[in-house]
Design a protein around this motif. Structure first.
Motif, mmCIF file in Angstrom:
data_model
loop_
_atom_site.group_PDB
_atom_site.id
_atom_site.type_symbol
_atom_site.label_atom_id
_atom_site.label_comp_id
_atom_site.label_asym_id
_atom_site.label_seq_id
_atom_site.Cartn_x
_atom_site.Cartn_y
_atom_site.Cartn_z
ATOM 1 N N CYS A 77 12.100 70.076 -4.491
ATOM 2 C CA CYS A 77 10.984 70.042 -3.799
ATOM 3 C C CYS A 77 10.455 71.750 -3.743
ATOM 4 N N GLU A 78 9.420 72.224 -3.874
ATOM 5 C CA GLU A 78 9.107 73.636 -3.690
ATOM 6 C C GLU A 78 9.177 73.873 -1.914
ATOM 7 N N ASP A 79 8.641 72.703 -1.226
ATOM 8 C CA ASP A 79 8.960 72.789 0.197
ATOM 9 C C ASP A 79 9.670 71.854 0.359
ATOM 10 N N ASN B 131 14.648 80.246 -8.925
ATOM 11 C CA ASN B 131 14.283 79.167 -10.137
ATOM 12 C C ASN B 131 13.717 77.759 -9.700
ATOM 13 N N GLY B 132 13.830 77.734 -8.358
ATOM 14 C CA GLY B 132 13.151 76.621 -8.024
ATOM 15 C C GLY B 132 14.195 75.375 -7.588
ATOM 16 N N ILE B 133 15.550 75.414 -7.915
ATOM 17 C CA ILE B 133 16.517 74.496 -7.708
ATOM 18 C C ILE B 133 16.927 74.865 -5.996
ATOM 19 N N ILE C 15 11.938 76.972 -13.131
ATOM 20 C CA ILE C 15 12.464 75.967 -14.441
ATOM 21 C C ILE C 15 11.729 74.554 -14.038
ATOM 22 N N VAL C 16 11.695 73.711 -14.846
ATOM 23 C CA VAL C 16 11.270 72.187 -14.544
ATOM 24 C C VAL C 16 12.125 71.392 -15.462
ATOM 25 N N THR D 133 7.238 69.773 -7.459
ATOM 26 C CA THR D 133 8.561 69.572 -7.371
ATOM 27 C C THR D 133 9.210 70.251 -8.804
ATOM 28 N N HIS D 134 10.350 70.479 -8.757
ATOM 29 C CA HIS D 134 10.964 71.058 -10.173
ATOM 30 C C HIS D 134 11.632 69.788 -10.879
#
Lengths: 228, 302
Positions: B104-106, B124-126, B29-30, B223-224
């Motif tokens: 951030c993804e990283d 989900n990226g959180i 998600i974003v 980034t999310h």
């Protein structure tokens, strides 16, 4: 006549009671710092802090307080031992004959005062490392940064905190390595531990390792006693 | 509609990544923040405090619009107001940016964290902080390229925006997005949000913002939380949004090879001591040494 009453062994006073208490406060806080610091050093060591202090949170909490205790106690120890740790020309000769030092051939070494060059190295490097660890440690003590800001008017930036973290971890490794040298030397050179426990060493120990110091000490009647 | 999988944890702090894990990222998600649509009403701040049940102490008004002045352990988002005279157009522009965790993804915070399980990243990226596992060391503060996490002085644990992971897990949107009256904050599946952002950027460009664009920094793997900026070529204008954020090399050295070098050094010192003792044996005081000392004392007494 004198050969009959002459005792087989004498004891020489090396550390006063207060010096020993001071030393062991430093030693205990050092162990607390080492064990609680391991939890934050590497995830594989996190379990050490968790097990010994109840939780990683407690290890983190106690670490800076132990650091404060060590810094104060170490500074006292530093001032106490400073006069005997000033450089001497023989220190260079001692380092040059490292081969004999390591093989335990003290007879090929110059007559030494209260401390040899190796002990002075431990003394000075721990002084530098303790100061470094204290300053960088303050920058990492998040919950007391506002207090230090009120005190000094200074608050580190994030970039400075990153440097502090790297320098703190590096100095911690170095201080542990120097501590291993210190503890190993005390174990390897037999008869050294009693100096910091009971406060005395045997005459033979002093004759073998710190003869120049012994020559000074025998002039003070209070320093020398017959071993029971 | 994608089903979110909130319990799919793909990364855990101070825990080795599973090499074979192929997380299903369909649920990614974003949260898209369209700066050009923001009026600075701070409804998002109020909604954030409400959902997270935070009541920060009343601060001081210092004559500017930011209120409070900074993020805090109980203030996960702050709307920042930058005033800018556009030299090209001569127009005064109010660049209002809702700041907070970028998810951030990283994540640098997760990389720096020494406490196993204190920081987790979901499929989900959180990126979430699990306060029960947090030791309050503040390493996340040093690891973050955006200066977001804050350590609570009373609890000594770290806090930041959760992207309302609990609401997202139930298929809802974060409080800030839900409450935003101008649709400056929208939330949804990543692909959908990126497509929507393109329409917004095209709209801005048609209105003369030739450098309008997306802020989705690749230095941290994307980034999310992403921004649509009127001046994407100058993100610093937006209250210091970093142009090329990445995990600081110092943090990489500190948390990476540095630690192994350190442990090796300590191990080497111990092994050296053991070998030395095996080779040379103890340094013992001889009987002759004791006699010499006794003689020395005798000489002084005579």
């Amino acid at each position: 006549m004198s050969s009959v009453t002459q005792p087989q062994k004498i004891l020489v006073r090396r550390y006063s009671g207060s010096a020993r208490i001071n030393h062991w406060i430093v030693a205990i806080s050092f162990i607390v710092l080492l064990l609680s610091g391991l939890a934050m050093f590497h995830p594989s060591l996190f379990i050490v802090g968790e097990t010994l202090f109840g939780s990683g949170w407690m290890a983190r909490w106690i670490h800076p307080w132990a650091g404060l205790a060590l810094t104060v106690a170490f500074l006292a120890l530093f001032l106490r031992f400073l006069p005997a740790n000033l450089p001497h020309l023989d220190d260079f000769r001692w380092f040059a004959r490292m081969k004999h030092v390591l093989s335990g051939h003290d007879e090929y070494l110059p007559e030494l005062g209260k401390y040899n060059a190796g002990q002075k190295f431990v003394f000075w490097s721990q002084m530098i490392l303790t100061c470094t660890l204290f300053v960088t440690g303050v920058a990492l003590w998040d919950s007391y940064l506002p207090f230090f800001e009120r005190l000094t008017g200074y608050h580190p930036t994030i970039e400075q905190m990153r440097w502090a973290a790297v320098i703190h971890a590096t100095s911690a490794v170095l201080t542990v390595v120097v501590w291993i040298v210190h503890a190993y030397a005390a174990l390897w050179v037999r008869g050294t531990i009693p100096a910091m426990v009971g406060g005395t060493v045997t005459g033979g120990w002093a004759w073998r390792h710190h003869r120049r110091w012994l020559r000074r000490e025998v002039k003070k009647p209070a320093s020398v006693q017959a071993a029971s | 509609m994608t089903t979110f999988q909130p319990l799919d944890v793909i990364r855990v702090s101070a825990t080795p990544d599973k090499a074979d894990a192929e997380p299903n990222r369909d649920a990614e998600i974003v949260k898209l923040i369209d700066v050009s649509n923001c009026t600075g009403c701070k409804a998002c701040q109020a909604a954030c405090l409400d959902w997270n049940d935070k009541r920060p102490a009343v601060g001081e008004h210092v004559g500017i619009f930011e209120n409070p002045l900074d993020l805090g352990p109980d203030m996960f988002t702050v709307v920042r107001f930058a005033e800018w005279d556009n030299p090209k157009t001569g127009n005064f522009e109010w660049l209002i940016r809702k700041s907070g965790c970028m998810h951030c993804e990283d994540p640098g915070c997760l990389k720096a964290c020494p406490a196993p399980g204190a920081i987790v990243q979901y499929a989900n990226g959180i990126v979430n902080y699990i306060q029960d596992n947090c030791i309050g060391c503040g390493y996340c503060v040093k690891g973050c390229p955006f200066n977001v996490p804050r350590v609570s002085k009373t609890e000594q644990v770290a806090y930041k925006c959760t992207l309302c992971s609990d609401k997202v897990a139930m298929g809802q949107q974060p409080s800030c997005a839900k409450v935003c009256p101008t649709n400056a904050i929208v939330f949804g599946p990543k692909a959908q949000m990126l497509a929507y952002a393109e329409t917004r950027i095209a709209n801005l460009k048609s209105r003369g913002f030739e450098h309008a664009g997306l802020y989705n920094p690749q230095g941290v793997g994307g980034t999310h939380v992403i921004y649509v900026l009127q001046h994407a070529d100058q993100p610093e204008l937006y209250s210091g949004l970093p142009a090329n954020p990445a995990i600081d090399p110092l943090v990489q050295a500190w948390k990476g090879t540095g630690k192994y070098v350190g442990m090796a050094a300590v191990g080497l010192a111990v092994v050296t001591g053991a070998i030395h003792h095996l080779v040379f044996g103890a340094n013992r005081v001889s009987g002759e040494d004791e006699e010499e000392a006794c003689k020395l004392v005798e000489e002084k007494r005579v």
